[in-house]
Design a protein around this motif. Structure first.
Motif, short mmCIF file in Angstrom:
data_model
loop_
_atom_site.label_atom_id
_atom_site.label_comp_id
_atom_site.label_asym_id
_atom_site.label_seq_id
_atom_site.Cartn_x
_atom_site.Cartn_y
_atom_site.Cartn_z
N LEU A 1 8.50 20.66 8.27
CA LEU A 1 9.85 20.47 8.81
C LEU A 1 9.95 20.97 10.25
O LEU A 1 10.60 20.34 11.09
CB LEU A 1 10.87 21.20 7.93
CG LEU A 1 11.11 20.63 6.53
CD1 LEU A 1 12.07 21.51 5.75
CD2 LEU A 1 11.66 19.20 6.63
N VAL A 2 9.30 22.09 10.53
CA VAL A 2 9.33 22.63 11.89
C VAL A 2 8.56 21.73 12.85
O VAL A 2 8.96 21.53 14.00
CB VAL A 2 8.77 24.06 11.92
CG1 VAL A 2 8.68 24.59 13.34
CG2 VAL A 2 9.63 24.98 11.07
N PHE A 3 7.45 21.17 12.39
CA PHE A 3 6.63 20.33 13.25
C PHE A 3 7.16 18.89 13.36
O PHE A 3 6.59 18.09 14.11
CB PHE A 3 5.19 20.27 12.72
CG PHE A 3 4.47 21.57 12.84
CD1 PHE A 3 4.61 22.37 13.97
CD2 PHE A 3 3.63 22.01 11.81
CE1 PHE A 3 3.93 23.57 14.08
CE2 PHE A 3 2.96 23.21 11.91
CZ PHE A 3 3.11 24.00 13.04
N LEU A 4 8.22 18.58 12.66
CA LEU A 4 8.74 17.21 12.67
C LEU A 4 9.14 16.73 14.06
O LEU A 4 8.83 15.59 14.43
CB LEU A 4 9.94 17.11 11.71
CG LEU A 4 10.46 15.70 11.42
CD1 LEU A 4 9.37 14.84 10.81
CD2 LEU A 4 11.68 15.75 10.49
N PRO A 5 9.82 17.53 14.90
CA PRO A 5 10.14 17.05 16.26
C PRO A 5 8.91 16.75 17.10
O PRO A 5 9.00 15.98 18.06
CB PRO A 5 10.95 18.21 16.85
CG PRO A 5 11.51 18.93 15.68
CD PRO A 5 10.46 18.83 14.62
N MET A 6 7.77 17.35 16.75
CA MET A 6 6.55 17.10 17.52
C MET A 6 6.00 15.70 17.28
O MET A 6 5.50 15.05 18.22
CB MET A 6 5.49 18.16 17.18
CG MET A 6 4.19 18.01 17.94
SD MET A 6 2.91 19.14 17.35
CE MET A 6 3.65 20.71 17.80
N VAL A 7 6.08 15.23 16.04
CA VAL A 7 5.52 13.92 15.70
C VAL A 7 6.56 12.81 15.81
O VAL A 7 6.21 11.63 15.78
CB VAL A 7 4.93 13.96 14.28
CG1 VAL A 7 3.81 14.97 14.20
CG2 VAL A 7 6.00 14.29 13.24
N MET A 8 7.82 13.17 15.91
CA MET A 8 8.88 12.16 16.00
C MET A 8 8.95 11.61 17.42
O MET A 8 8.81 12.36 18.38
CB MET A 8 10.23 12.78 15.61
CG MET A 8 11.38 11.80 15.51
SD MET A 8 12.91 12.63 15.00
CE MET A 8 12.43 13.23 13.37
N PRO A 9 9.14 10.30 17.59
CA PRO A 9 9.28 9.73 18.94
C PRO A 9 10.43 10.39 19.69
O PRO A 9 11.48 10.69 19.10
CB PRO A 9 9.56 8.25 18.68
CG PRO A 9 8.99 7.99 17.32
CD PRO A 9 9.17 9.26 16.55
N PRO A 10 10.27 10.66 20.99
CA PRO A 10 11.32 11.33 21.75
C PRO A 10 12.67 10.61 21.71
O PRO A 10 13.72 11.25 21.72
CB PRO A 10 10.75 11.37 23.17
CG PRO A 10 9.28 11.28 23.00
CD PRO A 10 9.07 10.42 21.79
N VAL A 11 12.64 9.27 21.68
CA VAL A 11 13.90 8.52 21.65
C VAL A 11 14.65 8.80 20.35
O VAL A 11 15.88 8.95 20.35
CB VAL A 11 13.62 7.01 21.80
CG1 VAL A 11 14.90 6.22 21.66
CG2 VAL A 11 12.97 6.73 23.15
#
Length: 277
Positions: free
Chosen positions: A108-118
């Motif tokens: 869950l914490v690493f989710l913003p890392m793999v999610m596309p910036p848009v």
């Protein structure tokens, strides 16, 4: 088959030449911006005998650029401090407590890392616009809102950096400290964190750089009140191609190179001190 005693780990001349040519090829677009920053024209162009420092002067005299630099610096410092604190606390929790929920929480914490910036930008946009009436200080187009968004983006990267440092610490030193009567907090602050200090510094530096250069998320969550340096550069490229963008780019590239050289010099100096006589 035994290894050749005359062989070395150093690359050959051909391999070294390929590496250096690749580096030059990758750096050419960056180096091309240097002469453009000294143009005397009001638009991006190569100087034709009219070299000038007017655009560097504008960075330190124009209140628009000064305000954006100060604002970006403050946001980056705040984001780096919060991101590093969260990364350290969460990383210590994962290091001490290992159960079936640890992997899920880390994902869950690493989710913003793999999610596309848009995708992250759209989610943060709807989240912060919903906070305008409840908590406007962290809502859309506010300094607190930008810091909050940058913390969400930078914390996973800071956590990875800190966890790498933690993985190099022998858990037996914590067990020894606890066996000698140290409490959990004494072991953390006197044993674990001092041994992971370089990881903490690296995590803070990484979070600062990510916040300082962040543009994709910032474009979605700001409008007119908060104009960071990357957003000001974006506005300059979109509206009138201000040559001051080339000047600030050269300064940022120079600071990055100096930072890398300083790090390598520090590591080289540490290697000399640690090397046995």
């Amino acid at each position: 088959m035994s290894a050749n005693p005359n062989s070395t780990d150093k690359p050959g001349r051909v391999s070294a030449a390929i590496v250096y040519l690749t580096i030059v090829f990758l750096l050419m677009p960056l180096l091309a911006i240097v002469p453009v920053s000294f143009t005397g024209a009001r638009y991006l162009s190569m100087p034709k005998g009219n070299w000038s420092l007017r655009h560097y002067e504008a960075l330190f005299t124009n209140p628009v650029w000064l305000d954006s630099i100060k604002l970006s610096l403050g946001i980056a410092l705040g984001s780096a401090a919060i991101s590093t604190m969260l990364a350290v606390m969460f990383g210590l929790g994962l290091w001490y407590v290992r159960n079936r929920f640890s992997t899920m929480l880390a994902a869950l914490v690493f989710l913003p890392m793999v999610m596309p910036p848009v995708v992250s930008a759209i989610i943060l946009y709807f989240f912060e616009t919903s906070l305008i009436d409840i908590a406007p200080w962290i809502g859309f187009d506010s300094i607190g809102g930008v810091i909050l968004a940058h913390v969400v983006v930078a914390t996973p990267f800071a956590l990875v950096t800190f966890m790498v440092s933690l993985s190099q610490i022998d858990r037996r030193i914590d067990m020894a400290a606890r066996g000698l009567g140290a409490s959990l907090w004494q072991s953390i602050f006197w044993i674990i964190l001092p041994n992971a200090r370089f990881g903490i510094i690296s995590a803070a530096f990484f979070a600062f750089i990510l916040s300082w250069e962040e543009i994709s998320v910032t474009l979605f969550i700001t409008s007119f009140n908060v104009v960071t340096l990357p957003r000001q550069m974006w506005n300059g490229m979109r509206d009138n191609i201000d040559p001051a963008i080339a000047a600030i780019s050269v300064i940022l590239i120079s600071l990055t190179v100096l930072g890398i050289l300083g790090r390598d010099l520090w590591r080289w100096q540490r290697g000399r001190v640690a090397k046995p006589a």
